[in-house]
Design a protein around this motif. Structure first.
Motif, PDB file in Angstrom:
ATOM      1  N   VAL C  13       0.855  -1.181   0.000  1.00  0.00           N
ATOM      2  CA  VAL C  13       0.000   0.000   0.000  1.00  0.00           C
ATOM      3  C   VAL C  13       0.902   1.245   0.000  1.00  0.00           C
ATOM      4  O   VAL C  13       1.892   1.289   0.741  1.00  0.00           O
ATOM      5  CB  VAL C  13      -0.903   0.001   1.248  1.00  0.00           C
ATOM      6  CG1 VAL C  13      -1.848   1.202   1.250  1.00  0.00           C
ATOM      7  CG2 VAL C  13      -1.679  -1.312   1.342  1.00  0.00           C
ATOM      8  N   THR C 202      -7.170  -0.977  -6.072  1.00  0.00           N
ATOM      9  CA  THR C 202      -6.263  -1.996  -5.559  1.00  0.00           C
ATOM     10  C   THR C 202      -4.949  -2.065  -6.329  1.00  0.00           C
ATOM     11  O   THR C 202      -3.890  -2.284  -5.738  1.00  0.00           O
ATOM     12  CB  THR C 202      -6.955  -3.381  -5.592  1.00  0.00           C
ATOM     13  OG1 THR C 202      -8.271  -3.248  -5.052  1.00  0.00           O
ATOM     14  CG2 THR C 202      -6.175  -4.398  -4.791  1.00  0.00           C
ATOM     15  N   GLY C 205      -2.083   1.262  -5.719  1.00  0.00           N
ATOM     16  CA  GLY C 205      -1.580   1.748  -4.440  1.00  0.00           C
ATOM     17  C   GLY C 205      -2.492   1.575  -3.246  1.00  0.00           C
ATOM     18  O   GLY C 205      -2.080   1.816  -2.114  1.00  0.00           O
ATOM     19  N   LEU C 206      -3.725   1.130  -3.467  1.00  0.00           N
ATOM     20  CA  LEU C 206      -4.630   0.958  -2.328  1.00  0.00           C
ATOM     21  C   LEU C 206      -4.446  -0.417  -1.679  1.00  0.00           C
ATOM     22  O   LEU C 206      -3.887  -1.342  -2.281  1.00  0.00           O
ATOM     23  CB  LEU C 206      -6.089   1.122  -2.770  1.00  0.00           C
ATOM     24  CG  LEU C 206      -6.679   2.542  -2.621  1.00  0.00           C
ATOM     25  CD1 LEU C 206      -5.845   3.559  -3.356  1.00  0.00           C
ATOM     26  CD2 LEU C 206      -8.117   2.585  -3.062  1.00  0.00           C
ATOM     27  N   MET C 207      -4.945  -0.529  -0.459  1.00  0.00           N
ATOM     28  CA  MET C 207      -4.979  -1.822   0.229  1.00  0.00           C
ATOM     29  C   MET C 207      -6.051  -2.704  -0.393  1.00  0.00           C
ATOM     30  O   MET C 207      -5.840  -3.872  -0.670  1.00  0.00           O
ATOM     31  CB  MET C 207      -5.286  -1.593   1.703  1.00  0.00           C
ATOM     32  CG  MET C 207      -5.302  -2.846   2.534  1.00  0.00           C
ATOM     33  SD  MET C 207      -5.733  -2.478   4.253  1.00  0.00           S
ATOM     34  CE  MET C 207      -4.293  -1.558   4.782  1.00  0.00           C
ATOM     35  N   LEU C 208      -7.203  -2.112  -0.599  1.00  0.00           N
ATOM     36  CA  LEU C 208      -8.315  -2.750  -1.311  1.00  0.00           C
ATOM     37  C   LEU C 208      -9.350  -1.676  -1.576  1.00  0.00           C
ATOM     38  O   LEU C 208      -9.376  -0.655  -0.903  1.00  0.00           O
ATOM     39  CB  LEU C 208      -8.945  -3.900  -0.524  1.00  0.00           C
ATOM     40  CG  LEU C 208      -9.998  -3.580   0.525  1.00  0.00           C
ATOM     41  CD1 LEU C 208     -10.674  -4.867   0.993  1.00  0.00           C
ATOM     42  CD2 LEU C 208      -9.421  -2.850   1.711  1.00  0.00           C
TER      43      LEU C 208
END
Lengths: 344, 344, 344, 344
Positions: C13, C202, C205-208
């Motif tokens: 992330v 996702t 760069g996002l976690m989810l």
């Protein structure tokens, strides 16, 4: 209407079948297939296909194909079908809606599925990102009026089984195929390794009714009664479907109707194949003829006889014959085609 | 078999209906309902229910109920039904499987759904955590052989519409209900505000076939043809279903068959209600009688006539009559019950 | 593990995103999206895409695609997708299972859907035998690392709308596409006529978290909240997804991460394209490179870095870069490829 | 916002959990659960529940319940649930939509399912007209804040297994139940005969995530990976869910959070139970309190604290506590309730 060349489901009910229906209308009978007619009809199927055959009657072909296939797949398993399969093109996604599974349409040269067509679809990996192919389904005779030679189908069955797949045959016209090959429905299904057959009635002289035949009854034992009920295919007065099949499988009527239909297609072929402006586009083995004609000629012919354009882009027409088509009607139709083709 | 008292679907086909089937077997006809018989049968329904009625024939009652309801709900909308509804207890979850929606079974005193039964289910909030009730479905006559009085049904319809719900009637025995009430099917459905009716054929003298009647055709126009096809309820040789309905709706045959069945139930009631050891458990308004008997007596009676135990725990039996049940058969059955009850 | 070149979902992330998550962890918040973070994140989307944008967060890409598409189709309507679409090949039939509808896979030259590919599928007739195409879905960037030029996508949208179809974009990598084209996500979706966009988080760069953006909110208003709930995509602690998107859409972080990933792919391309034994097989526009290599070389390279063989039959590999891939890692990977290729 | 008493899903993420998430953000990791965090988290579950436990992480509770149950039923099999079950009342029919099966809601006295409640539903016959009950599901703690005593649950499990049914526990609050009973999650599930457990994370300090635990891994081996993928519950960056569970199951944090929440509920109970105008309506065993209050008092209290009316008709409110609720907040809330009750 005058004789239709649009589809074999435009046909009336054959007289022996109608007589069987009338004869079944005697007194009361227990519902949902617990009756003597159903018992006898199943026994007839076992005479033809062997004792270890489980038979389930349904109302129509879509119902038969979908409930049969639903017994073979989990929701994450897929059915490989020719892109031209009735299941894919004419059943309005009933399979997907009922099962949540996927039909994977496979491009073919001529509507016949071959090992080389199927093989690339079996490399999708075995993890959960891909629906796992579990069934190969083919139509015999094909949607294009051709038939699989027994060797072709045996090879496909062997291949499928090696890869852990079942083989289902949509036999809406299985009798026409058997008649074309000069053999029995069993010889071109069970004996080649087919696992499940939809044995067609409606297009071969019945009022309505298809019979799903499982050659390994264990595949059907638990799921099929529920699938048929949930699939809204369980007739309460089932004797009236069963009686038709009993009659169809007695005295080789299945063969009589189908070979007559095939013969009429050959007569039609003979009559039109040399006509100017007509190009026969596919092999004529069962009861369908495909042909290219000039668009104006099609319209003129359609004023006198009912039939469909199959592929608007060419255009290509499809003509079908059935148990009730007569030689005289064929000859009149040939004449109409001839006149329509000549008038331009 | 001797006359069955198990279900009205054990009956044979009425002779006028069978004659209509035979008469429909003339030449070719375009498939899937584009034929003259279907046109005439739909016209007959419009004579009975008004011009603005859209009619779709299906194979069976489950098919009719499920495809009809599927036109009224989105997958996140629910159908409120008496917990005793055929839809809930006898259709094996076909509705859920086809639509992904939920039937919410509502407890009732006697199988009749009343406003007070339904009302608590309408407070579930309007956000996305709850399936939103969209349809109320009832059976007329009920699964217990009772009928809704027009005032009861009108009140339920008014209430439902105020709350934004549709009303569907499972009329597998709508003719029996109309006969019991001395009125017409229209007077107890459309005229009270019912939106969609499954008009039953199979249990009133037909070989097979139900007719879904939309009193607001717009509800059906887009979804119903697809629902019927995906629901595997589209007959290719539809003329043979349509012809039966044409015959049923001609010359008040629907009434003749149903009122005869009802009269036979009354004769049976008269014969058994005073018998020692027999307790009639529910009002007898249509063609079903429910009774409690000693278990041994049931077994003895079942040796001579076919019928079902409805509730094993009591035990309570259900006896049904139909268009073909005769007075002599009723009398013989009464005698059998009498002997079975007395023998203990 | 050492840096992975297998997928952009192997990435960690991004630090600004992680900081936003931590900052959101203050006190209580109402569940299911009725919180300030969700409000602000939606406002951010409206800054980017216009006020008339309806935004719904989901857990993952399959959830986003399937719930979004479910708002656009009835169960008898179909989605036309490139045969290579993630929806078709990597979502395990989730669409079919959730909707009962069909994805129709369309063969393409290179993973990009063009009018000429789609057009033949629109002649299936308008009656109930065929699932009716209703949506065209494409991936931007494509599954092969290419991007649709705005003119291409505009033409497809115009064509689709003329034919009564909606256009959905699977934008799992929409930011990479916008970065590649030097423009904004809006300019390559809404402004070209796209109706619904799955905006990917996702893989950037996002976690989810994914965000379904409807540019005509009316398409979503009733169905989408229910579809998201029934599709099991409604997060109770939604602030933790929303906060990530707020951060992503602030300060052009979406662009920073995506353009870095793209630049790393270009650096990789520059490093390997001249290597002996390596054939670059597809245009490199976003963050994926496809290449053919000798099988032994692949195995040697895989001993040092993690990546997948994409097509076993050639064999063809896929290498992906992401926001966290560094120049040094690219250079080390190039060296590994070089050594692996040279060692044979 | 001030502390919420509306739901335990209004809570923030516990600091040790947040730290675990941050710690997991190191470098790349293979997607879809093939990572070291997932391996360690599963190992933790096996420490708690035994080696023969199969564990699958999902995004949310609906996803966990539905995918878990989907492994236990065929489309014609049914799940027996208390009519008050989250599955029935708060998951918007997701189960029906995903599986095509039926939840059969069973009336209970107090939200706890007992043998006598279930037993009547097992007499539906074994033929194809009825969906066949195959699973009993219960919530521990219950939707009403009560807990099943181990003896109660063992008896239900024994009964279910005798009848060929599986037992699933919706353990969204399994930790609260274990804390209330002074024992372990294993002791009140697997050791009593439970077959499948949804182990809740979101409501006990996690950001998101539930863990489906199969105590007979064979039930899950083939279907669950596909169900999770098709159910749109397969996280690509799974390490971030797994790391939370690893932290939760380490150092008895599951117990710390849950027993604190329970203790806060007891403190709240002690504070309000003697207040005039407040009637505690249900046993308080876990982290929920149900109470009747005068409607005006509810409104006044809601101006200061956020909570829901549970049953509008009484009216009855529900107050929930969680890991982060403090004694001071409880005391302030009690005071607010006291003032609201006194003000009328």
């Amino acid at each position: 209407m005058t004789r239709s060349f649009a589809s074999d489901n435009n046909a009336p009910v054959a007289p022996e079948i109608m007589a069987a229906i009338a004869a079944a209308n005697e007194g009361d009978a227990v519902g949902y297939g617990h009756d003597a007619w159903t018992e006898r009809a199943i026994a007839k199927f076992r005479e033809h296909f062997g004792e270890d055959t489980a038979v389930y009657f349904t109302f129509n072909g879509t119902g038969a194909n979908v409930t049969a296939l639903s017994c073979l797949v989990k929701p994450w398993e897929a059915v490989l079908a020719p892109a031209t399969a009735h299941l894919q093109t004419d059943e309005c996604g009933a399979f997907e809606r009922f099962t949540g599974s996927k039909v994977i349409p496979v491009a073919t040269r001529d509507g016949k599925l071959r090992i080389a067509d199927v093989e690339p679809y079996l490399h999708g990996g075995h993890d959960e990102h891909f629906p796992q192919p579990r069934v190969v389904t083919i139509s015999q005779s094909t949607e294009y009026g051709d038939v699989y030679h027994p060797d072709e189908l045996r090879a496909l069955c062997d291949f499928a089984h090696e890869r852990g797949l079942y083989v289902h045959v949509d036999g809406a016209r299985i009798s026409n195929a058997a008649a074309a090959l000069g053999t029995t429905p069993r010889a071109i299904t069970k004996d080649l390794g087919v696992d499940v057959l939809t044995f067609g009635g409606t297009k071969n002289g019945l009022m309505l009714g298809e019979a799903v035949c499982f050659f390994n009854p264990e595949l059907a034992r638990v799921p099929m009664p529920f699938a048929r009920k949930q699939g809204m295919q369980l007739a309460s007065k089932m004797r009236f479907i069963a009686a038709q099949f009993e009659a169809l499988l007695t005295g080789a009527r299945w063969l009589k109707y189908a070979s007559h239909a095939n013969a009429m297609a050959q007569r039609l072929l003979a009559g039109v194949k040399e006509l100017p402006g007509i190009t026969i586009t596919r092999p004529v083995r069962a009861n369908a003829i495909f042909a290219k004609m000039e668009r104006g000629a099609i319209e003129r012919a359609q004023r006198r006889f009912f039939f469909y354009i199959f592929d608007e882009s060419l255009p290509e027409v499809r003509w079908m014959t059935h148990w009730a088509t007569t030689e005289r009607e064929i000859d009149a139709f040939v004449e109409a085609i001839w006149e329509a083709s000549s008038a331009s």
